[in-house]
Motif scaffolding. Structure first.
Motif, PDB file in Angstrom:
ATOM      1  N   TYR A 132       0.877  -1.139  -0.123  1.00 51.01           N
ATOM      2  CA  TYR A 132      -0.005   0.106   0.060  1.00 51.01           C
ATOM      3  C   TYR A 132       0.775   1.038  -0.017  1.00 51.01           C
ATOM      4  O   TYR A 132       2.066   0.945   0.060  1.00 51.01           O
ATOM      5  CB  TYR A 132      -0.858   0.049   1.123  1.00 51.01           C
ATOM      6  N   ARG A 133       0.336   2.486  -0.208  1.00 49.43           N
ATOM      7  CA  ARG A 133       1.069   3.546  -0.371  1.00 49.43           C
ATOM      8  C   ARG A 133       0.890   4.611   0.646  1.00 49.43           C
ATOM      9  O   ARG A 133      -0.129   4.584   1.396  1.00 49.43           O
ATOM     10  CB  ARG A 133       0.484   3.896  -1.805  1.00 49.43           C
ATOM     11  N   SER A 134       1.968   5.595   0.476  1.00 47.95           N
ATOM     12  CA  SER A 134       2.034   6.569   1.695  1.00 47.95           C
ATOM     13  C   SER A 134       1.921   7.993   0.797  1.00 47.95           C
ATOM     14  O   SER A 134       2.545   7.880  -0.276  1.00 47.95           O
ATOM     15  CB  SER A 134       3.344   6.525   2.456  1.00 47.95           C
ATOM     16  N   ILE A 135       1.445   8.962   1.109  1.00 48.05           N
ATOM     17  CA  ILE A 135       1.372  10.265   0.537  1.00 48.05           C
ATOM     18  C   ILE A 135       2.585  11.252   0.876  1.00 48.05           C
ATOM     19  O   ILE A 135       3.117  11.048   1.884  1.00 48.05           O
ATOM     20  CB  ILE A 135       0.066  11.023   1.014  1.00 48.05           C
ATOM     21  N   GLN A 136       3.101  11.672  -0.173  1.00 48.17           N
ATOM     22  CA  GLN A 136       4.140  12.809  -0.122  1.00 48.17           C
ATOM     23  C   GLN A 136       3.435  14.019  -0.837  1.00 48.17           C
ATOM     24  O   GLN A 136       2.946  13.884  -1.943  1.00 48.17           O
ATOM     25  CB  GLN A 136       5.445  12.309  -0.989  1.00 48.17           C
ATOM     26  N   ILE A 137       3.763  15.242  -0.196  1.00 49.61           N
ATOM     27  CA  ILE A 137       3.178  16.408  -0.522  1.00 49.61           C
ATOM     28  C   ILE A 137       4.241  17.496  -0.802  1.00 49.61           C
ATOM     29  O   ILE A 137       4.973  17.579   0.031  1.00 49.61           O
ATOM     30  CB  ILE A 137       2.051  16.952   0.499  1.00 49.61           C
ATOM     31  N   GLY A 138       4.249  17.928  -2.100  1.00 46.62           N
ATOM     32  CA  GLY A 138       5.347  18.934  -2.514  1.00 46.62           C
ATOM     33  C   GLY A 138       4.579  20.248  -2.605  1.00 46.62           C
ATOM     34  O   GLY A 138       3.617  20.493  -3.091  1.00 46.62           O
ATOM     35  N   LEU A 139       5.417  20.958  -1.856  1.00 48.76           N
ATOM     36  CA  LEU A 139       5.008  22.535  -1.758  1.00 48.76           C
ATOM     37  C   LEU A 139       5.703  23.490  -2.748  1.00 48.76           C
ATOM     38  O   LEU A 139       6.901  23.288  -2.527  1.00 48.76           O
ATOM     39  CB  LEU A 139       4.894  22.934  -0.342  1.00 48.76           C
ATOM     40  N   SER A 140       5.123  24.266  -3.184  1.00 48.29           N
ATOM     41  CA  SER A 140       6.136  25.215  -4.096  1.00 48.29           C
ATOM     42  C   SER A 140       5.163  26.605  -4.228  1.00 48.29           C
ATOM     43  O   SER A 140       4.222  26.764  -3.672  1.00 48.29           O
ATOM     44  CB  SER A 140       6.196  24.626  -5.545  1.00 48.29           C
ATOM     45  N   LYS A 141       5.761  27.453  -4.562  1.00 45.35           N
ATOM     46  CA  LYS A 141       5.223  28.986  -4.830  1.00 45.35           C
ATOM     47  C   LYS A 141       4.582  29.341  -3.439  1.00 45.35           C
ATOM     48  O   LYS A 141       5.327  29.404  -2.611  1.00 45.35           O
ATOM     49  CB  LYS A 141       4.210  28.892  -6.103  1.00 45.35           C
TER      50      LYS A 141
END
Length: 200
Positions: A132-141
């Protein structure tokens, strides 16, 4: 919940009524400055770059090699951010990789979104892939500015914990290592769009 019962995509994290914990790995200068200020400061933190936050402790260990991978990831930080900020990130994000194949894959102009969402295989204590998967969140701007000026409530250096758990795993004391892991629970966010829902 066993691995077979865990949804393919599910947000799991340490959280309470006000905050949710994410992890990042940085060099010592960036980590020390952040710990002193209670947030990331530029310099040495680079506001113009996308920064990835990860609620999964073990995925962070995989990415940073328990803090031993390289000098740029030798300090593991636990960042408690507001649940409102986390919800905002999900609301304003798009998937890094479009779901679907060929003509069925939706076309998304990612430049219009300040946040990228990515689902990567979760890891076990040996850093092997789980089903199963895990979330990664990329923040920009503007999302980076919100993160550093509004969302962060507390930053903790968990590098010693990472090294302790790693040493236990290396010594074959897996049960003890597991007992030292942060307790991550399924996190349900009603504001998340359908593409981020906890469905298989």
């Amino acid at each position: 919940m066993s691995a077979s019962d865990t949804p393919l995509r599910q947000i799991r994290a340490v959280y309470d009524d006000a905050t949710i914990r994410v992890y990042q790995a940085y060099s010592t200068p960036i980590a020390d400055a952040a710990l002193a200020a209670g947030t990331f400061v530029s310099p040495p933190f680079k506001m113009e770059r996308m920064t990835w936050i990860k609620p999964s402790f073990l995925w962070m260990m995989y990415r940073a090699g328990w803090g031993f991978k390289d000098a740029g990831q030798q300090r593991i930080l636990a960042i408690d951010i507001s649940r409102e900020g986390f919800a905002w990130a999900l609301e304003h994000g798009c998937l890094s990789h479009a779901e679907g194949e060929g003509k069925a894959a939706p076309v998304v102009n990612k430049d219009l979104f300040p946040v990228r969402i990515q689902w990567d295989p979760e890891r076990d204590l040996h850093l092997h892939k789980l089903p199963y998967r895990s979330i990664q969140i990329g923040l920009s701007k503007g999302a980076v500015n919100l993160y550093t000026t509004q969302w962060i409530r507390r930053i903790t250096d968990v590098t010693p914990l990472a090294h302790e758990i790693h040493a236990l795993v290396q010594a074959g004391r897996v049960d003890e290592a597991r007992d030292r892991l942060p307790v991550e629970r399924a996190f349900h966010c009603a504001l998340a769009p359908a593409s981020l829902s906890n469905q298989t």
